[in-house]
Scaffold this motif. Structure first.
Motif, PDB file in Angstrom:
ATOM      1  N   LEU A 288      18.369   5.076  32.063  1.00 34.07           N
ATOM      2  CA  LEU A 288      19.348   5.428  33.089  1.00 34.07           C
ATOM      3  C   LEU A 288      20.127   4.200  33.547  1.00 34.07           C
ATOM      4  O   LEU A 288      21.343   4.260  33.775  1.00 34.07           O
ATOM      5  CB  LEU A 288      18.637   6.073  34.286  1.00 34.07           C
ATOM      6  N   TYR A 289      19.452   3.063  33.658  1.00 33.67           N
ATOM      7  CA  TYR A 289      20.125   1.854  34.143  1.00 33.67           C
ATOM      8  C   TYR A 289      21.111   1.304  33.113  1.00 33.67           C
ATOM      9  O   TYR A 289      22.132   0.707  33.476  1.00 33.67           O
ATOM     10  CB  TYR A 289      19.083   0.797  34.515  1.00 33.67           C
ATOM     11  N   ILE A 290      20.805   1.510  31.841  1.00 33.30           N
ATOM     12  CA  ILE A 290      21.774   1.130  30.792  1.00 33.30           C
ATOM     13  C   ILE A 290      23.020   1.997  30.917  1.00 33.30           C
ATOM     14  O   ILE A 290      24.148   1.511  30.798  1.00 33.30           O
ATOM     15  CB  ILE A 290      21.139   1.266  29.395  1.00 33.30           C
ATOM     16  N   ILE A 291      22.808   3.298  31.177  1.00 34.24           N
ATOM     17  CA  ILE A 291      23.948   4.203  31.384  1.00 34.24           C
ATOM     18  C   ILE A 291      24.775   3.752  32.584  1.00 34.24           C
ATOM     19  O   ILE A 291      26.024   3.763  32.549  1.00 34.24           O
ATOM     20  CB  ILE A 291      23.460   5.654  31.586  1.00 34.24           C
ATOM     21  N   LEU A 292      24.107   3.322  33.643  1.00 32.39           N
ATOM     22  CA  LEU A 292      24.813   2.868  34.840  1.00 32.39           C
ATOM     23  C   LEU A 292      25.621   1.592  34.560  1.00 32.39           C
ATOM     24  O   LEU A 292      26.733   1.419  35.071  1.00 32.39           O
ATOM     25  CB  LEU A 292      23.828   2.629  35.981  1.00 32.39           C
ATOM     26  N   ILE A 293      25.058   0.682  33.751  1.00 36.97           N
ATOM     27  CA  ILE A 293      25.795  -0.528  33.365  1.00 36.97           C
ATOM     28  C   ILE A 293      27.046  -0.151  32.577  1.00 36.97           C
ATOM     29  O   ILE A 293      28.140  -0.690  32.808  1.00 36.97           O
ATOM     30  CB  ILE A 293      24.893  -1.475  32.538  1.00 36.97           C
ATOM     31  N   ILE A 294      26.878   0.799  31.660  1.00 35.72           N
ATOM     32  CA  ILE A 294      28.030   1.274  30.879  1.00 35.72           C
ATOM     33  C   ILE A 294      29.070   1.900  31.807  1.00 35.72           C
ATOM     34  O   ILE A 294      30.287   1.694  31.638  1.00 35.72           O
ATOM     35  CB  ILE A 294      27.573   2.289  29.805  1.00 35.72           C
ATOM     36  N   CYS A 295      28.614   2.646  32.802  1.00 37.41           N
ATOM     37  CA  CYS A 295      29.534   3.275  33.762  1.00 37.41           C
ATOM     38  C   CYS A 295      30.312   2.223  34.561  1.00 37.41           C
ATOM     39  O   CYS A 295      31.505   2.407  34.844  1.00 37.41           O
ATOM     40  CB  CYS A 295      28.758   4.186  34.713  1.00 37.41           C
ATOM     41  N   VAL A 296      29.624   1.139  34.939  1.00 39.07           N
ATOM     42  CA  VAL A 296      30.308   0.066  35.669  1.00 39.07           C
ATOM     43  C   VAL A 296      31.483  -0.463  34.866  1.00 39.07           C
ATOM     44  O   VAL A 296      32.603  -0.602  35.376  1.00 39.07           O
ATOM     45  CB  VAL A 296      29.317  -1.081  36.005  1.00 39.07           C
ATOM     46  N   PHE A 297      31.243  -0.748  33.588  1.00 38.40           N
ATOM     47  CA  PHE A 297      32.321  -1.276  32.752  1.00 38.40           C
ATOM     48  C   PHE A 297      33.374  -0.211  32.457  1.00 38.40           C
ATOM     49  O   PHE A 297      34.544  -0.534  32.254  1.00 38.40           O
ATOM     50  CB  PHE A 297      31.750  -1.866  31.463  1.00 38.40           C
TER      51      PHE A 297
END
Length: 363
Positions: A288-297
């Motif tokens: 989930l946190y990888i998805i959130l990092i992708i969402c930030v970018f």
């Protein structure tokens, strides 16, 4: 006087500098680098100077005031911001080592094991084991490239052996460009044969407009992407309590690689994901946190495309994105970070010259 002799004599003004540059390239190259940085400084400060000059109405005084204020700002940054960036660069390079590959693979495997069906995970795991040596070589070569890339960027200021000397020379060159640009242009045009005068003048104006708009646009876009990436990652860490070290460096990488269409955002996002996976976390690693990092970018790029795109389009050099990608990659392979930054402007200059020459021939 025969035609070849006449041609050589009338073109000595550019033939001699070209020959000197080719013969003494190792000595001329550092000076050219400083001239390029001085010209970029001129492009950045000239609109501000023109605006202030409407009030002061004295070009020389305006240039002096603007340069002094710029030096004060740089002094402030050198005391508070640059040391922080320098420390993060050093720590970032130390963190990227061969041992981090083991930690990366282990945590990457755990994430996929938690989200994939067993048979798919086993299949992918077998494939990965077969190519583990190749992956290790790719990782090591990637680390070497990143470290040499960062090291090359940091060594640019030492082109003449001294950072302070290089900085002072850039300031002097920049002031000369700001004060004497019209004289340089007129001197160039007066050296051009009269029958080519109008074409040369039009060519210079087009090149100047395109390069100035492109540089300003890219600087605005890179700064925007870097700042929004840093702010976004810090907010994500604050909300989720995850740790992504070297956030400032990651943001700078994202801003720098934003020059590459389409691929730039992905390249900027990869270091953030890698640093998250190889860092010891307070809370368990989760997909989930990888998805959130992708969402930030993704949000960063959305802001860039919706807010900053008008500035970039205003500085468009009229080249297809695929051509820009090829030019940036070619420039990076030839001359590292400098080649990557200046490949597109050089191509834009060549394009303008070629179009003007073809137009002149048709006439």
């Amino acid at each position: 006087m025969n035609k070849p002799s006449k041609f050589i004599i009338t073109n000595l003004w550019w033939i001699i500098p070209l020959l000197v540059t080719m013969l003494f390239w190792d000595h001329v190259y550092p000076i050219l680098i400083l001239l390029i940085f001085a010209y970029i400084g001129r492009v950045i400060l000239n609109p501000i100077i023109n605006l202030i000059n409407l009030w002061i109405k004295n070009r020389k005084l305006t240039v002096i005031i603007t340069v002094v204020l710029s030096l004060i700002v740089l002094g402030f940054l050198s005391l508070f911001i640059f040391p922080l960036i320098g420390k993060q660069i050093s720590a970032f390079q130390l963190a990227l080592n061969a041992e981090s590959l083991t930690k990366f693979i282990e945590r990457f495997t755990n994430i996929f094991e938690s989200i994939l069906p067993v048979f798919i995970f086993n299949f992918l795991s077998d494939i990965f084991k077969q190519f583990s040596i190749e992956f290790s070589l790719i990782w090591e070569s990637g680390l070497l490239y990143i470290k040499s890339f960062i090291g090359g960027a940091g060594s640019i200021v030492f082109t003449l052996g001294s950072a302070l000397l290089s900085f002072l020379i850039v300031i002097v060159f920049m002031i000369i460009f700001l004060l004497e640009e019209k004289k340089f242009t007129n001197a160039f045009l007066h050296a051009v044969p009269s029958k080519y005068y109008s074409n040369a003048k039009r060519m210079l104006e087009k090149i100047s407009n395109q390069i100035h708009a492109y540089i300003r646009g890219q600087l605005i876009a890179a700064t925007s992407v870097a700042v929004t990436s840093i702010v976004g990652l810090y907010i994500l860490q604050l909300i989720t309590n995850i740790s992504i070290p070297y956030t400032i460096i990651i943001g700078i990488i994202a801003g720098l690689f934003n020059i590459i269409p389409f691929a730039g955002p992905i390249i900027g996002m990869i270091p953030a994901i890698v640093m998250y996976l190889i860092t010891d976390q307070v809370i368990p690693i989760h997909f989930l946190y990888i998805i959130l990092i992708i969402c930030v970018f993704g949000i960063v790029q959305l802001i860039d495309n919706l807010v900053m795109s008008p500035y970039i389009m205003g500085g468009s050099v009229g080249l297809h994105p695929i051509i820009i990608i090829i030019l940036v990659l070619l420039g990076a392979s030839i001359s590292g970070i400098l080649g990557m930054l200046f490949a597109v402007p050089i191509a834009a200059i060549v394009k303008v010259i070629a179009i003007e020459m073809v137009t002149s021939i048709k006439k």
